[in-house]
Design a protein around this motif. Structure first.
Motif, mmCIF file in Angstrom:
data_model
loop_
_atom_site.group_PDB
_atom_site.id
_atom_site.type_symbol
_atom_site.label_atom_id
_atom_site.label_comp_id
_atom_site.label_asym_id
_atom_site.label_seq_id
_atom_site.Cartn_x
_atom_site.Cartn_y
_atom_site.Cartn_z
ATOM 1 N N ASP A 113 -8.526 1.708 -0.114
ATOM 2 C CA ASP A 113 -7.077 1.909 -0.131
ATOM 3 C C ASP A 113 -6.644 3.125 -0.939
ATOM 4 O O ASP A 113 -5.713 3.821 -0.551
ATOM 5 C CB ASP A 113 -6.389 0.653 -0.689
ATOM 6 C CG ASP A 113 -6.539 -0.527 0.263
ATOM 7 O OD1 ASP A 113 -6.660 -0.302 1.483
ATOM 8 O OD2 ASP A 113 -6.527 -1.684 -0.219
ATOM 9 N N GLU A 133 -8.758 -1.104 -4.781
ATOM 10 C CA GLU A 133 -8.396 -1.972 -3.657
ATOM 11 C C GLU A 133 -7.035 -2.586 -3.973
ATOM 12 O O GLU A 133 -6.778 -3.022 -5.088
ATOM 13 C CB GLU A 133 -9.455 -3.074 -3.507
ATOM 14 C CG GLU A 133 -9.106 -4.192 -2.535
ATOM 15 C CD GLU A 133 -8.882 -3.720 -1.092
ATOM 16 O OE1 GLU A 133 -9.663 -2.890 -0.609
ATOM 17 O OE2 GLU A 133 -7.901 -4.195 -0.471
ATOM 18 N N LEU A 134 -6.145 -2.574 -2.975
ATOM 19 C CA LEU A 134 -4.812 -3.142 -3.164
ATOM 20 C C LEU A 134 -4.701 -4.457 -2.423
ATOM 21 O O LEU A 134 -5.149 -4.569 -1.281
ATOM 22 C CB LEU A 134 -3.755 -2.164 -2.637
ATOM 23 C CG LEU A 134 -3.745 -0.807 -3.324
ATOM 24 C CD1 LEU A 134 -2.924 0.198 -2.529
ATOM 25 C CD2 LEU A 134 -3.189 -0.933 -4.738
ATOM 26 N N LYS A 135 -4.118 -5.438 -3.077
ATOM 27 C CA LYS A 135 -3.956 -6.757 -2.475
ATOM 28 C C LYS A 135 -2.588 -7.310 -2.843
ATOM 29 O O LYS A 135 -2.085 -7.022 -3.936
ATOM 30 C CB LYS A 135 -5.005 -7.732 -3.041
ATOM 31 C CG LYS A 135 -6.410 -7.436 -2.615
ATOM 32 C CD LYS A 135 -6.610 -7.842 -1.180
ATOM 33 C CE LYS A 135 -7.995 -7.523 -0.697
ATOM 34 N NZ LYS A 135 -8.077 -7.578 0.752
ATOM 35 N N GLU A 157 0.839 -1.213 0.000
ATOM 36 C CA GLU A 157 0.000 0.000 0.000
ATOM 37 C C GLU A 157 0.869 1.256 0.000
ATOM 38 O O GLU A 157 0.593 2.215 -0.713
ATOM 39 C CB GLU A 157 -0.919 0.029 1.227
ATOM 40 C CG GLU A 157 -2.015 -1.030 1.196
ATOM 41 C CD GLU A 157 -2.937 -1.007 2.416
ATOM 42 O OE1 GLU A 157 -2.693 -0.195 3.336
ATOM 43 O OE2 GLU A 157 -3.886 -1.806 2.439
HETATM 44 MG MG MG Z 1 -6.166 -3.759 0.518
#
Ligand code: MG
Ligand code: A3P
Ligand code: MG
Length: 379
Positions: A227, A245-247, A176
């Motif tokens: 995010d 969205e960060l993954k 992130e």
């Molecule tokens: Mg995330």
């Protein structure tokens, strides 16, 4: 003599998850989530009713070591029970501005709704929530004691991975930090963007979006962290926002079916989490076993359920089942939680049903803050 309606009843009711056939087929209309308010936690995790902690997406450099800075991780201590306090505070501020109550019939964090919606395909971990009915709306919080106990149990389980659990969790936050900026590209200095690998990683700051949505008949108000944003907010309130969205996920070795299957299973949670807040895009940072960022893939949230259904997929889940199940469950919950007191919503690991029982005959436990109740009395 009949008992007063508020008399304590310890009976519990259960909602059966299986058989899954009953939930198959096209989903009923789901409302598009619309953000109606938001809040931020700052670097000290202090609440602010504004967007100061919103972040902008800017791709990370491949080859970066996600472990770098682990020793300096500024970690939020989530041992305290935060209940629904920040969500309720934001709702009250919004209501003050509008001069009227929101029309939600259920208020909760997005994470609770994610657990419910994933229930048909996720029985490894159980869950426990507390709920209370107030002014016609069900407020649901996570049962903090249960969460802490499960965490303790998990850390006692044998761990064969050479990388410690804590470090693996750090990789997500590091990604992130590597993938975001505090302002749009034009307003962020080159030094900031290029220096991101040196920044201290912290998970104290957050931007939370609060949306009005619906799964099944009840109108839901959900709050959850987002995010980053891709570009900028739309001109008009209620229009879709390009959230990101960060993954992070283990890289998929070419031709390795097991890797592929693991990833496709994870997509269930990615999809539900993003779907509920109306986050259209997910950026997945793939990393090697040792935590080196080796690839970034852009996934459109809306296309995920179809990937899980394509011929040959071993994903083993069906998005329509999740939606239809959650719709059925929420409608049942509304009929079940129909009286005063505190209720427990529980799924035990491996069990085929969700149980609801009344655990306190009166009051709202600590689910509702005094601040919120005082506000509602005044309104
Ligand atoms: Mg995330
Ligand atoms: P990853 O999802 O990349 O693993 P979120 O994706 O919801 O924004 O969460 C950000 C990061 O918080 C996760 O990144 C992970 O590192 C950490 N995290 C979230 N939930 C967690 C959990 N239940 N246990 C451990 N770490 C968790
Ligand atoms: Mg997040």
């Amino acid at each position: 003599m009949t008992a007063p309606s508020s008399s304590f009843s310890s009976t519990s009711s259960a909602f059966e998850i299986f058989p899954l056939d009953q939930w198959m087929g096209d989903s009923p209309a789901v409302k598009r989530p619309k953000e109606f308010t938001h809040f931020s936690y700052d670097d000290e995790h202090a609440y602010h009713p504004d967007e100061r902690s919103m972040r902008w997406y800017y791709p990370a450099k491949l080859g970066t070591d996600l472990s770098k800075g682990f020793e300096k991780f500024d970690k939020h201590d989530d041992g305290g029970d935060e209940h629904l306090d920040s969500l309720l505070r934001s709702i009250a501020l919004h209501e003050e501005k509008e001069g009227k109550r929101i029309d939600a019939e259920v208020v909760t964090w997005r994470g609770m709704m994610t657990k419910i919606m994933a229930s048909p395909f996720e029985d490894r971990d159980g869950f426990e929530m507390n709920a209370t009915l107030y002014q016609g709306c069900i407020f649901i919080e996570e049962n903090h004691e249960y969460k802490m106990a499960s965490r303790l149990e998990e850390s006692a389980r044998p761990w064969r991975n050479p990388i410690p659990r804590e470090k693996m969790a750090f990789w997500g936050y590091k990604f992130e930090t590597l993938s975001t900026m505090p302002a749009t590209w034009g307003l962020t200095s080159r030094e900031y963007i290029e220096g991101r690998d040196e920044h201290v990683v912290s998970n104290k700051a957050q931007y939370c979006s609060i949306v009005r949505t619906g799964v099944g008949k009840p109108i839901l108000c959900l709050g959850g962290e987002v995010d980053a944003i891709w570009d900028s907010r739309p001109m008009f309130a209620g229009e879709p926002i390009n959230w990101v969205e960060l993954k992070t996920s283990a890289e998929i070795r070419p031709g390795n079916d097991r890797d592929m299957q693991n990833f496709e299973r994870k997509l269930l949670k990615y999809w539900i989490q993003s779907f509920l807040l109306g986050v259209p895009k997910i950026m997945v940072g793939f990393r090697s076993k040792r935590g080196i960022l080796t690839g970034i893939e852009e996934i459109q949230t809306a296309t995920i359920p179809a990937t899980a259904q394509r011929p040959g997929s071993k994903a083993g889940w069906d998005g329509n089942v999740c939606i239809n199940f959650a719709a059925g469950f929420m409608e049942w919950l509304q009929r079940t939680i129909n009286d005063d007191g505190v209720w427990r919503i529980r799924r035990r690991a491996g069990e085929q049903r969700i149980e609801v029982s009344r655990v306190e005959a009166t009051g709202h436990g600590r689910i509702l803050s005094d601040e919120f109740i005082n506000w509602r009395i005044k309104l």
